[in-house]
Scaffold this active site. Structure first.
Site, PDB file in Angstrom:
ATOM      1  CB  SER A 169      38.403  36.445 -12.196  1.00 31.26           C
ATOM      2  OG  SER A 169      39.565  35.763 -12.658  1.00 31.26           O
ATOM      3  CG  ASP A 196      43.011  13.530  -0.613  1.00 32.59           C
ATOM      4  OD1 ASP A 196      42.558  12.613  -1.318  1.00 32.59           O
ATOM      5  OD2 ASP A 196      42.897  14.728  -0.906  1.00 32.59           O
ATOM      6  CB  SER A 213      39.787  25.218  -7.377  1.00 27.97           C
ATOM      7  OG  SER A 213      40.410  24.039  -6.942  1.00 27.97           O
ATOM      8  CE1 TYR A 216      39.190  12.575  -5.817  1.00 30.52           C
ATOM      9  CE2 TYR A 216      36.895  12.581  -5.123  1.00 30.52           C
ATOM     10  CZ  TYR A 216      38.223  12.822  -4.858  1.00 30.52           C
ATOM     11  OH  TYR A 216      38.586  13.302  -3.625  1.00 30.52           O
ATOM     12  CG  ASP A 231      43.937  20.303  -3.921  1.00 30.04           C
ATOM     13  OD1 ASP A 231      44.771  19.387  -3.774  1.00 30.04           O
ATOM     14  OD2 ASP A 231      43.040  20.288  -4.779  1.00 30.04           O
ATOM     15  CB  ALA A 267      47.021  22.679 -15.054  1.00 29.84           C
ATOM     16  CD  GLU A 271      37.749  22.836  -4.761  1.00 31.75           C
ATOM     17  OE1 GLU A 271      38.518  23.682  -4.266  1.00 31.75           O
ATOM     18  OE2 GLU A 271      38.051  22.136  -5.740  1.00 31.75           O
TER      19      GLU A 271
END
Ligand code: ADP
Ligand code: MG
Length: 404
Positions: free
Chosen positions: A85, A54, A142, A241, A189, A137, A177
């Site tokens: 939360s 991506d 997120s 990454y 995502d 996970a 993000e």
């Protein structure tokens, strides 16, 4: 399962949407002393195929999970944001929108406050969050959090929430993000959480964010998609990454293309030859081979789904894992163990999904064999003295929306 002598594997069930929405509205009432203006939710996602492409103009094929993050929210007249939360007890956050920006706030509230910041909202809100997507996970808790907030704010501001409107919102969530939370993300995502529809996956073209909705009738094919959350987290994943992105960008520069999507699979061998003379050329060759073949696998998977030939995608998913494992080098011991064990226990195919170095794997299995495959994976992890994995069943579910 009795057949393996192992205890039944732990499945993380998604609660019924209406009940989960009611629970978060109750929590809002208990927190702020009044009922919220509304409740909205957005799903986590799992990517069927198309990994680590991506950020090089590639294609991916995610679907929304039945596991969602809920937000009960009321707008405010000033620019204050208050949020609590259920997953971050004792870490309530309150601040002014004027103080939200790159790196601020720190911690989980960035994924909430970053959204109105990126959307350019003038007004704040009070909110309570309750999520059913496991955190960290690789299933995009997120994005689920950002997208639940984004759809709430869009709805209240009467912004368009058709597919084009959702594409805009996804862009704002990516900004939140990347800039506010400071986490690298390529955009899959948020597109999945906002734009997926029940019963299907999306073919996302990351060059222009175009989406094609594809049917994914697993039940009709007698199949299930088993997600294995390995619960492994390898702390070097962020650095790796960045290193993969840098490899891919360097390879594209050397080859004189804007991104690796621009390479025709038919020209792959020639491209690999041109990389041979570079320093670290052997590594670049493998990175490029992954990207080019992975994008091709997504295109072929999409063709099969379009034709309703779900079972036939299995070899493509297996090949994706081998490519990520050997050429792209983003798998790890736990992911390989989950994949190898699932295959040996009868899965039609299995692969790591998401960024790798921990997180989740996905297996295509006969519906009747889900428990058996999960139990075999659980037993293998126990034998290797690894933390017990968790399992989810991934029925293709609806994207972000209003609940109450
Ligand atoms: P993933 O998206 O794969 O679950 P990330 O590291 O990208 O993993 O995002 C996880 C982070 O998102 C958490 O550490 C937390 O800061 C935030 N988050 C996600 N869901 C919630 C939630 N329900 N409540 C509070 N924070 C959340
Ligand atoms: Mg994430």
């Amino acid at each position: 399962m009795s057949t393996t002598g192992s205890p039944a594997a732990a499945f993380l069930q998604a609660p019924a949407r209406a009940a989960a929405a009611e629970a978060v509205a109750d929590a809002y009432l208990a927190t702020y002393g009044e009922t919220p203006e509304g409740v909205w939710s957005a799903p986590g996602r799992v990517n069927l195929v198309g990994e680590h492409v991506d950020y090089t103009g590639g294609l991916c094929l995610p679907l929304a999970l039945p596991h969602r993050t809920f937000v009960a929210l009321s707008p405010r007249h000033d620019d204050v944001v208050r949020v609590r939360s259920a997953q971050e007890a004792g870490a309530d956050w309150e601040g002014s929108l004027a103080d939200v920006g790159p790196g601020s706030p720190a911690g989980w509230a960035a994924y909430v406050a970053g959204v109105p910041w990126a959307m350019g909202s003038a007004h704040g809100f009070d909110a309570v969050v309750d999520g059913h997507v496991p955190l960290g996970a690789g299933l995009s808790s997120s994005a689920a959090l950002e997208c639940a907030v984004a759809i709430a704010l869009a709805d209240l501001a009467e912004l368009p929430t058709d597919d084009a409107g959702r594409a805009e919102l996804a862009g704002a969530c990516v900004q939140a993000e990347n800039v506010v939370a400071g986490a690298n993300t390529g955009g899959m995502d948020q597109a999945a959480s906002l734009r997926c529809r029940e019963g299907g996956a999306i073919l996302l073209d990351t060059r222009d964010d175009a989406v094609v909705h594809l049917p994914l009738d697993l039940a009709g094919a007698g199949l299930a998609l088993l997600v294995v959350d390995t619960r492994a987290v390898h702390s070097h994943s962020g650095g790796e990454y960045g290193a993969r992105r840098a490899d891919v960008e360097r390879a594209a520069r050397v080859l004189g293309v804007p991104d690796l999507r621009a390479l025709d699979p038919a020209d792959l061998d020639e491209a690999l030859q041109r990389l041979a003379g570079e320093s670290g050329g052997e590594v670049l060759q493998r990175r490029v081979r992954h990207a080019v073949t992975e994008i091709e696998r997504v295109a072929r998977t999409a063709d099969l789904l379009r034709a309703g030939r779900v079972r036939e995608v299995a070899p493509l998913l297996d090949a994706s894992h081998e490519s990520l494992r050997h050429d792209y080098e983003v798998s790890c011991r736990e992911l390989d163990l989950a994949v190898d064990t699932a295959r040996a226990a009868g899965a039609l195919a299995a692969r790591m999904t998401g960024g790798g170095f921990g997180g989740s794997a996905v297996a295509l299995v006969e519906r009747a064999a889900v428990g058996e495959v999960a139990a075999a994976v659980g037993a293998a992890f126990a034998r290797e003295r690894l933390r017990a994995p968790r399992f989810l069943a991934a029925q293709p579910s609806a994207g972000a929306g209003r609940d109450a």
